[in-house]
Design a protein around this motif. Sequence first.
Motif, PDB file in Angstrom:
ATOM      1  N   GLY A 206      70.639 106.241 -11.773  1.00 14.60           N
ATOM      2  CA  GLY A 206      70.278 107.140 -11.186  1.00 14.60           C
ATOM      3  C   GLY A 206      68.557 107.294 -10.901  1.00 14.60           C
ATOM      4  N   GLY A 207      68.252 105.720 -10.359  1.00 14.66           N
ATOM      5  CA  GLY A 207      66.926 105.696 -10.397  1.00 14.66           C
ATOM      6  C   GLY A 207      67.067 105.131  -8.795  1.00 14.66           C
ATOM      7  N   ILE A 208      66.051 105.513  -7.990  1.00 20.52           N
ATOM      8  CA  ILE A 208      66.058 105.792  -6.409  1.00 20.52           C
ATOM      9  C   ILE A 208      65.782 104.758  -5.980  1.00 20.52           C
ATOM     10  CG2 ILE A 208      65.618 106.261  -4.427  1.00 20.52           C
ATOM     11  CD1 ILE A 208      65.203 109.494  -5.752  1.00 20.52           C
TER      12      ILE A 208
ATOM     13  N   GLN B  44      58.983 109.562   1.425  1.00 26.11           N
ATOM     14  CA  GLN B  44      59.553 108.755   1.108  1.00 26.11           C
ATOM     15  C   GLN B  44      58.907 107.656   0.672  1.00 26.11           C
ATOM     16  OE1 GLN B  44      60.411 107.073   5.197  1.00 26.11           O
ATOM     17  NE2 GLN B  44      62.010 105.690   4.058  1.00 26.11           N
ATOM     18  N   ASP B  45      57.778 106.777   0.289  1.00 31.39           N
ATOM     19  CA  ASP B  45      57.337 105.764  -0.329  1.00 31.39           C
ATOM     20  C   ASP B  45      57.367 106.590  -2.287  1.00 31.39           C
ATOM     21  OD1 ASP B  45      57.572 104.307   1.551  1.00 31.39           O
ATOM     22  OD2 ASP B  45      55.009 104.809   1.987  1.00 31.39           O
ATOM     23  N   ASP B  46      56.711 107.887  -2.381  1.00 36.81           N
ATOM     24  CA  ASP B  46      57.144 107.844  -3.688  1.00 36.81           C
ATOM     25  C   ASP B  46      58.386 108.057  -3.813  1.00 36.81           C
ATOM     26  OD1 ASP B  46      54.044 108.180  -3.080  1.00 36.81           O
ATOM     27  OD2 ASP B  46      54.290 110.989  -2.418  1.00 36.81           O
ATOM     28  N   LEU B  47      59.432 108.059  -3.801  1.00 41.02           N
ATOM     29  CA  LEU B  47      61.224 108.352  -4.123  1.00 41.02           C
ATOM     30  C   LEU B  47      61.655 107.416  -4.774  1.00 41.02           C
ATOM     31  CD1 LEU B  47      62.164 110.615  -1.365  1.00 41.02           C
ATOM     32  CD2 LEU B  47      62.035 111.807  -3.641  1.00 41.02           C
ATOM     33  N   VAL B  48      60.445 105.858  -4.524  1.00 43.58           N
ATOM     34  CA  VAL B  48      60.834 105.110  -4.880  1.00 43.58           C
ATOM     35  C   VAL B  48      60.498 104.919  -6.208  1.00 43.58           C
ATOM     36  CG1 VAL B  48      60.772 102.368  -4.852  1.00 43.58           C
ATOM     37  CG2 VAL B  48      61.018 103.606  -2.497  1.00 43.58           C
ATOM     38  N   GLY B  49      62.009 103.760  -6.988  1.00 42.16           N
ATOM     39  CA  GLY B  49      62.063 103.892  -8.322  1.00 42.16           C
ATOM     40  C   GLY B  49      62.074 105.456  -9.120  1.00 42.16           C
ATOM     41  N   VAL B  50      62.529 106.686  -8.578  1.00 43.35           N
ATOM     42  CA  VAL B  50      62.074 107.743  -9.399  1.00 43.35           C
ATOM     43  C   VAL B  50      64.068 108.045  -9.639  1.00 43.35           C
ATOM     44  CG1 VAL B  50      61.765 110.572  -8.560  1.00 43.35           C
ATOM     45  CG2 VAL B  50      60.015 108.867  -8.087  1.00 43.35           C
ATOM     46  N   ASP B  51      63.614 109.043 -11.306  1.00 41.38           N
ATOM     47  CA  ASP B  51      65.014 109.162 -11.295  1.00 41.38           C
ATOM     48  C   ASP B  51      65.382 110.502 -10.553  1.00 41.38           C
ATOM     49  OD1 ASP B  51      67.001 110.082 -13.200  1.00 41.38           O
ATOM     50  OD2 ASP B  51      66.507 110.277 -15.386  1.00 41.38           O
ATOM     51  N   TYR B  52      66.368 110.050 -10.060  1.00 44.07           N
ATOM     52  CA  TYR B  52      67.384 111.398  -9.114  1.00 44.07           C
ATOM     53  C   TYR B  52      67.174 112.193  -9.974  1.00 44.07           C
ATOM     54  CZ  TYR B  52      69.268 113.545  -5.607  1.00 44.07           C
ATOM     55  OH  TYR B  52      69.609 114.333  -4.534  1.00 44.07           O
ATOM     56  N   ALA B  53      67.461 112.595 -11.039  1.00 44.02           N
ATOM     57  CA  ALA B  53      68.116 114.324 -12.640  1.00 44.02           C
ATOM     58  C   ALA B  53      66.354 114.178 -12.099  1.00 44.02           C
ATOM     59  CB  ALA B  53      67.676 113.637 -13.684  1.00 44.02           C
ATOM     60  N   THR B  54      64.922 113.680 -11.974  1.00 40.11           N
ATOM     61  CA  THR B  54      63.972 114.887 -12.318  1.00 40.11           C
ATOM     62  C   THR B  54      63.601 115.583 -10.870  1.00 40.11           C
ATOM     63  OG1 THR B  54      62.833 113.514 -11.438  1.00 40.11           O
ATOM     64  CG2 THR B  54      62.850 113.218 -13.359  1.00 40.11           C
ATOM     65  N   LEU B  55      64.203 115.348 -10.056  1.00 37.00           N
ATOM     66  CA  LEU B  55      63.947 116.082  -8.645  1.00 37.00           C
ATOM     67  C   LEU B  55      65.189 117.017  -8.719  1.00 37.00           C
ATOM     68  CD1 LEU B  55      64.374 113.296  -5.806  1.00 37.00           C
ATOM     69  CD2 LEU B  55      62.216 113.774  -7.034  1.00 37.00           C
ATOM     70  N   THR B  56      65.978 117.837  -8.812  1.00 37.34           N
ATOM     71  CA  THR B  56      66.862 118.819  -9.013  1.00 37.34           C
ATOM     72  C   THR B  56      66.285 119.881  -9.780  1.00 37.34           C
ATOM     73  OG1 THR B  56      68.209 117.866 -11.071  1.00 37.34           O
ATOM     74  CG2 THR B  56      68.980 116.932  -9.293  1.00 37.34           C
TER      75      THR B  56
ATOM     76  N   ASP C 231      70.367 122.468  -7.166  1.00 40.14           N
ATOM     77  CA  ASP C 231      68.811 122.679  -6.513  1.00 40.14           C
ATOM     78  C   ASP C 231      67.953 122.258  -6.407  1.00 40.14           C
ATOM     79  OD1 ASP C 231      70.510 125.531  -6.156  1.00 40.14           O
ATOM     80  OD2 ASP C 231      69.574 126.023  -8.326  1.00 40.14           O
ATOM     81  N   VAL C 232      66.786 122.143  -5.529  1.00 39.30           N
ATOM     82  CA  VAL C 232      65.843 121.021  -5.329  1.00 39.30           C
ATOM     83  C   VAL C 232      64.570 121.733  -6.409  1.00 39.30           C
ATOM     84  CG1 VAL C 232      64.627 120.016  -3.618  1.00 39.30           C
ATOM     85  CG2 VAL C 232      67.077 120.159  -3.473  1.00 39.30           C
ATOM     86  N   ALA C 233      63.993 120.513  -6.694  1.00 39.83           N
ATOM     87  CA  ALA C 233      62.787 120.878  -7.896  1.00 39.83           C
ATOM     88  C   ALA C 233      62.040 121.121  -7.081  1.00 39.83           C
ATOM     89  CB  ALA C 233      62.689 120.189  -8.600  1.00 39.83           C
ATOM     90  N   GLY C 234      61.115 122.147  -7.153  1.00 43.68           N
ATOM     91  CA  GLY C 234      59.729 122.504  -6.132  1.00 43.68           C
ATOM     92  C   GLY C 234      60.291 122.960  -5.115  1.00 43.68           C
ATOM     93  N   ALA C 235      60.827 123.759  -4.785  1.00 46.54           N
ATOM     94  CA  ALA C 235      61.366 124.295  -3.848  1.00 46.54           C
ATOM     95  C   ALA C 235      60.999 125.421  -3.655  1.00 46.54           C
ATOM     96  CB  ALA C 235      63.120 124.465  -2.991  1.00 46.54           C
ATOM     97  N   PRO C 236      60.107 126.625  -2.731  1.00 43.71           N
ATOM     98  CA  PRO C 236      59.469 127.431  -2.552  1.00 43.71           C
ATOM     99  C   PRO C 236      60.521 128.381  -2.145  1.00 43.71           C
ATOM    100  CG  PRO C 236      59.396 126.295  -0.175  1.00 43.71           C
ATOM    101  CD  PRO C 236      60.116 125.225  -0.880  1.00 43.71           C
TER     102      PRO C 236
END
Length: 644
Positions: free
Chosen positions: A172-174, A189-201, A228-233
Amino acid sequence: MEKFAPTVVVIDDSAEVRALIKTHIRLSGLLTVVDDGADGTEAIGLAHRHQPELVLLDMSMPTLDALDALPGILAVSPHTRVVIYSGFEREGLADRARELGATAFFEKSMPVARLPIELRALLDAEPFAPAPPAPAPDQPTEGRNVLDEHLERFLEVFDEAAIGMATMTLTGGIVRANRALARLLMHPQDDLVGVDYATLTAGRAESLEGALEQINSAAADLVHIEHDVAGAPGPRTVLVALAAVRDSGGQALYIFVQAQDITAQRAAEGELRRSEDRFRLLVEAVDDYAIFMLSPEGIVASWNPGAQRSKGYTGQEIIGQHFRIFYPADRQAARHPEHELAVALQQGRYQEEGWRVRQDGTQFWAHVLISAVFNDRGEHIGFAKVTRDITERRAYEQERDGAAAALAEANVELESLNGRLQQALTDQAQFLAVTSHELRTPAAVLGGSADTLARHWTELTEGERATLLEGMSTSAARLRRLLSDLLTASRLDANALALHPERLRVSQLLETAVRTAQTTLADPGIRIAPGPEIEVMADPYRIGQAIDNLVDNALTHGGAPVGLSANLAGTMAEIRVTDSGDGVDPGIVPRLFERFATGDSIGGTGLGLFIVRELARANGGDARYEPEGPGHASGAFVLTVPLA
């Protein structure tokens, strides 16, 4: 000639023009002609085969013209520079050609001796080196270059795609994300590299874990999840497709991700459910429309107050009966109600206006709409039928139509006159443009060939001199025929055509037509079919001109062999001309003999067939085109002449 002269492919539908250009390029020593062709389809194939530095491309050609061929040439040979070489004016065409990737636009009015110099100057405008020799079979250079190019193109598509995309590790790592995904998940865009996709949900993270388990265990290659997207307004729902990329042994290597925002879609689905409830209440409240449901067989399944008011039945009286009861007896006998349902099922809906019958036997004029209804699984469950009584509106429309008929009739003649005027102006402009083009090519061949022969007679081979002289002869014949057509058309316009009818043998007219064709073609491929000896009364020069035009039309637009025959038809002789082409486009046939009738399917000035018909009529006959049946797909042009 220099050791590595750049290569060029010459494309022009005129063999004489190609011969002239190739000769001048050879004499210049600045370029090497590796091949030539007659249309855009050949151009693409030759560009792929030779990978030339230059393609000299005529604008107007049969099958595929320059603007259609340009993208194909550059697709199969991206480094090739394409130069458009046209007899048409550059206004508009040059800009369009450059938009499609052309390097330059040359007009055929340019002296042909200057052409090699201008072409080489295009190549010398930037550093130029001959193409390196192709690698040996064991050298993967070409394959590697192609692979690198494809990879670069894929990455460009990946980054610019409108849909969110990413590559992800099996845990699950981007690894890589495109701009669309960064916007969707609201992260740089650059900050997404290496992020666990699950933390964005936000919510439903367990569905992601389950999807990864299915892919890692080879239980599935493609899994869809929503989150759903984490942190979405506000609410933001994302549909994600996770596709496994596996090696030849079936082992998962990484995961390809596609994500799209379906917030609006899910909101619409919720609104749809709420609207269905509102619709049910609305249908029950509507009083002006008969709204009811039918089973797939046409049995009435529901009934609203509007249906009871317009048709007279209560729900208890009509539910369970076939809806054909609402139709007059003749429509029932013709099974028209069943036909309506069949059309609605096939096309999704059926709509008409017609007479319907109330319970008391009276008739009313109704507007009817029947829609096929399907469930969520796509199964057909019945029909929705809406009927409205528009008897009063129909009576009003009939009165209105009657009042408007007189005005419409008065406008018809004015519109017809205006249309004829506009068509005449359009045809005149088209005629002038095409005539200019028709004159320019033979004039260019005559001038260029004469200049070439005068300047380079001793340098030319015997074959090149013969080719250039033959081109001059052919071009001169084209000019003579064009001038003859223009003069005849002018005399027809001025009613100044003097006729001197004589008793003529048709066989002699046909033989003369063959000899005329042989003045420009050694063996034009014309065959005269045997037939009865027929004598006609006509002007020998004018009727011969009409036959010559038909033969020239057959050779130019159809192809050899061309057949000539004659037979009796009452008080007329019919002279028939056939060819081996594909026949005339049915869309052109109605205007085939009209003045200035030109186009891709006809070509030329648009005067040849017009003159044929007018000369035939002036001699008491006529001309027509007959599409033939099987075995004669090309059709036949028929010239009728009164018998002597």
